[in-house]
Design an enzyme around this catalytic site. Sequence first.
Site, PDB file in Angstrom:
ATOM      1  CE  LYS A 287     -12.848 -50.778  28.160  1.00 53.17           C
ATOM      2  NZ  LYS A 287     -12.354 -51.964  27.456  1.00 53.17           N
TER       3      LYS A 287
ATOM      4  CG  ASP B   1     -11.761 -56.424  24.587  1.00 54.17           C
ATOM      5  OD1 ASP B   1     -12.539 -55.982  23.724  1.00 54.17           O
ATOM      6  OD2 ASP B   1     -11.910 -56.192  25.809  1.00 54.17           O
TER       7      ASP B   1
HETATM    8  C1  BGC Z   1     -15.405 -51.021  24.797  1.00 53.66           C
HETATM    9  C2  BGC Z   1     -15.262 -52.191  23.845  1.00 53.66           C
HETATM   10  C3  BGC Z   1     -14.642 -53.373  24.565  1.00 53.66           C
HETATM   11  C4  BGC Z   1     -15.403 -53.679  25.838  1.00 53.66           C
HETATM   12  C5  BGC Z   1     -14.794 -54.834  26.621  1.00 53.66           C
HETATM   13  C6  BGC Z   1     -16.130 -51.463  26.051  1.00 53.66           C
HETATM   14  O1  BGC Z   1     -16.169 -50.404  26.975  1.00 53.66           O
HETATM   15  O2  BGC Z   1     -16.109 -49.967  24.178  1.00 53.66           O
HETATM   16  O3  BGC Z   1     -14.479 -51.835  22.728  1.00 53.66           O
HETATM   17  O4  BGC Z   1     -14.674 -54.482  23.714  1.00 53.66           O
HETATM   18  O5  BGC Z   1     -15.447 -52.543  26.658  1.00 53.66           O
HETATM   19  O6  BGC Z   1     -13.496 -54.554  27.015  1.00 53.66           O
END
Ligand code: BGC
Length: 461
Positions: free
Chosen positions: A164, A200
């Site tokens: 992200k 999360d």
């Molecule tokens: C992460 C996850 C997370 C998801 C939603 C992804 O980029 O790797 O761990 O649950 O985003 O936030």
Amino acid sequence: MPGDHCTMEKVDHILSEFRLDEDDLMEVMRRLQKEMERGLRLETHEEASVKMLPTYVRSTPEGSEVGDFLALDLGGTNFRVMLVKVGEDEERGWKVETKNGMYSIPEDAMTGTAEMLFDHVAECISDFLGKHHIKHKKLPLGFTFSFPVRHEDIDKGILLNWTKGFKVSGAEGNNVVGLLRDAIKRRGDFEMDVVAMVNDTVATMISCYYEDRRCEVGMIVGTGCNVCYMEEMRTVELVEGEEGRMCVNTEWGAFGDHGELEEFRLEYDRVVDETSVNSGQQLYEKLISGKYMGELVRLVLLKLVSENLLFNGEASEQLRTKGSFDTRYVSQIESDSGDRKHIYNILTTLGLLPSERDCDIVRLACESVSTRAAHMCAAGLAGVINRMRERRSQEDLKITVGVDGSVYKLHPCFQDKFHRVVRDLTPHCDITFLQSEEGSGRGAALVSAVACKMATCMLTQ
Ligand code: BGC
């Protein structure tokens, strides 16, 4: 206008690439299921793209402590600190009250060193404790950390990789709870007892479980996209033990990283990936989540401009700038009531002077990208739920999915399209979708309450 018809046909031809038929969706579902299986098995785990990470959250709660907990939520654009009061209601169920603090994460903390990021986190906690006059209390703390973590226990796990848009050095391969504890120690103006760290998705599942005991799946469709669910312990080969179930964080965002989605990825997906900070990673997530949806639409619009089908063949400076088309525009444009006012306003802020037809085409482009996201995501969830039913050898499965995330909650049509396809692909399953409110904080606090209880049980044994 006679030219209109022809233009719309050409537009439709370009956008038709985003459509997935039932066979495509079944294929995506089957491939994901195969990767899930490989992720769970010891001998294939290393090479599997879907990591299926054990969370150490188990199906046999030992009851929970009551009292005040601090919950942290790190993983989106904001960092949140919450004070959560866990109590018991008349039926000895959970009763939860929260107080919230929201802090932004400055760009340099997102792309600097782990020390900088966790010092910022500790500073925010200190500010929150000060505001609520509880700096002197050593509270148990639950940490929602929304990235792929390989756990050794509920309060210990190493960060596998950032996602992200985070790019913080010195964190990957390290124990995240350790990084947090060190930062708190460096500050020295408060103490905390970090008792649990959860993803999360897990926090969302737990907070919904509190309302509905059938909730055994947690899903996020926000900045990122991911799912967790309760898997039979005997199939979680990475953890010893056969009894009961353990929550597995699938980290399905990385599905496709080993080529499993190649024929479904379009030129726009390749550009989004190549210009991201984690190129080649999280390819399934990049088709779905809010971090990338606006940018995908922008690239489609540029394609339509280059084919002379939009804005008289001319893009504005802003539209040519990476990241200028926010994902929230996609929601706003698709929420337009039909008078095109919203669409017109958004496009003019991007330096464009759209005709009515331009507005309609932009809306079609948004719909194409968000519908594909909903369908792709639905194929994935159907894969998870069908697997659960098969593993449990149940004729019919009645299950609740706890959901959170801005795309799921704020986009006007994502939910409906998503629910419809999930249900189409899961015969013999009766699925309830439950939106979680403040899931990350409440979930982290509830897991901590259980973890505290277990820790005190162990101490007094
Ligand atoms: C992460 C996850 C997370 C998801 C939603 C992804 O980029 O790797 O761990 O649950 O985003 O936030």
